[in-house]
Design an enzyme around this catalytic site. Structure first.
Site, PDB file in Angstrom:
ATOM      1  N   SER A 141       0.863  -1.183   0.000  1.00 26.60           N
ATOM      2  CA  SER A 141       0.000   0.000   0.000  1.00 26.60           C
ATOM      3  C   SER A 141       0.897   1.229   0.000  1.00 26.60           C
ATOM      4  CB  SER A 141      -0.884   0.014   1.255  1.00 26.60           C
ATOM      5  OG  SER A 141      -1.524   1.267   1.422  1.00 26.60           O
ATOM      6  N   TYR A 154      -1.776   0.609  10.678  1.00 25.50           N
ATOM      7  CA  TYR A 154      -1.803   0.080   9.317  1.00 25.50           C
ATOM      8  C   TYR A 154      -0.517   0.458   8.582  1.00 25.50           C
ATOM      9  CZ  TYR A 154      -3.567  -0.810   4.565  1.00 25.50           C
ATOM     10  OH  TYR A 154      -3.743  -1.269   3.284  1.00 25.50           O
TER      11      TYR A 154
END
Length: 256
Positions: A141, A154
């Site tokens: 990501s 995250y």
């Protein structure tokens, strides 16, 4: 596709029950791979395998929790061969600041995103190397390349995935295995944001509010399939893909 004409190259896709994983499985199958779909939700991957088979492609489903090392090892042992591994299983939980973040959420994100990728990669690396032309894909990501408020857990997990891919590439250079990292930015799927906010669809919708065209799962699957199907000597070390409206993790054009 009959067994007589089944493709010889096998691609394993983790987290294939929805979103980017399912889209990637569809595109790799269309590109001629025998696709092995893995995810915890057995009913979903079995339905997808049936869909792909009905369309004339080659696919199989195997229920798997990537955080269960014994199950991962058993799965790896069941494969006759493997040429491509797409580490897609992962996800986010919560968007709380560091001061109040739930350590259980951080632990879960680390176990799925980082240790899950580690388990499957370690288990399949011998087969990938034995193939003589293997590819490991890590779907990370942009969170792994730049932090933002409320995203520390995250971001930490996706940074771990990025470092895993980068280090593995250094450690196995000279062996016939490529290591590719695909780092998507804002992708609108049916589940990612809803899962992050524990079913709060209103909060999930705000993530994409005013963004005319966030990335789709198919957009990311396109990049994965393109990278995997380059000539063997071509390694796409890192491919960052964002929607045009997203200049960075913290700067997004919204038409509100």
């Amino acid at each position: 596709m009959s067994s007589a004409t089944a493709p010889s190259r096998t691609a394993v896709v983790t987290g294939a029950s929805s979103g980017i994983g399912a889209a990637t499985a569809r595109q790799l199958a269309a590109a001629g791979f025998h696709v092995v779909l893995t995810a915890r939700r057995k009913d979903r991957i079995e339905a997808l395998a049936e869909e792909l088979t009905a369309a004339g492609h080659s696919a199989a489903a195997h229920a798997l929790d990537v955080t269960d090392r014994a199950a991962v090892d058993a799965f790896a042992a069941s494969l006759e061969h493997c040429e491509v591994l797409v580490n897609n299983a992962g996800g986010a939980l919560g968007a709380d600041p560091v001061a109040t973040g739930d350590p259980a959420d951080w632990r879960t994100m680390y176990e799925v995103n980082v240790l899950g990728t580690l388990h499957v990669t370690q288990a399949l690396l011998p087969a990938l190397e034995a193939s003589g032309d293997g590819t490991v894909v890590v779907v990370s990501s942009t969170a792994g390349h730049g932090t933002y408020e409320g995203g520390a857990g995250y971001v930490a997990a996706k940074t771990g995935e990025h470092v895993l891919a980068e280090t593995l590439r250094l450690e196995i250079v000279g062996k016939p295995v490529r290591v590719i990292e695909i780092a998507p930015g804002m992708v609108k799927t049916d589940e990612f944001a809803t899962t992050r906010f524990r079913g709060d669809t209103e909060k999930a919708a705000k993530v994409y509010a005013g963004v005319a065209e966030p990335l789709s799962a198919d957009d990311v699957a396109d990049t994965v399939t393109w990278a995997v199907t380059r000539p063997s000597h071509v390694n796409i070390d890192l491919l960052v893909v964002r929607p045009r409206a997203q200049a960075s993790n913290t700067k997004v054009h919204r038409e509100l």
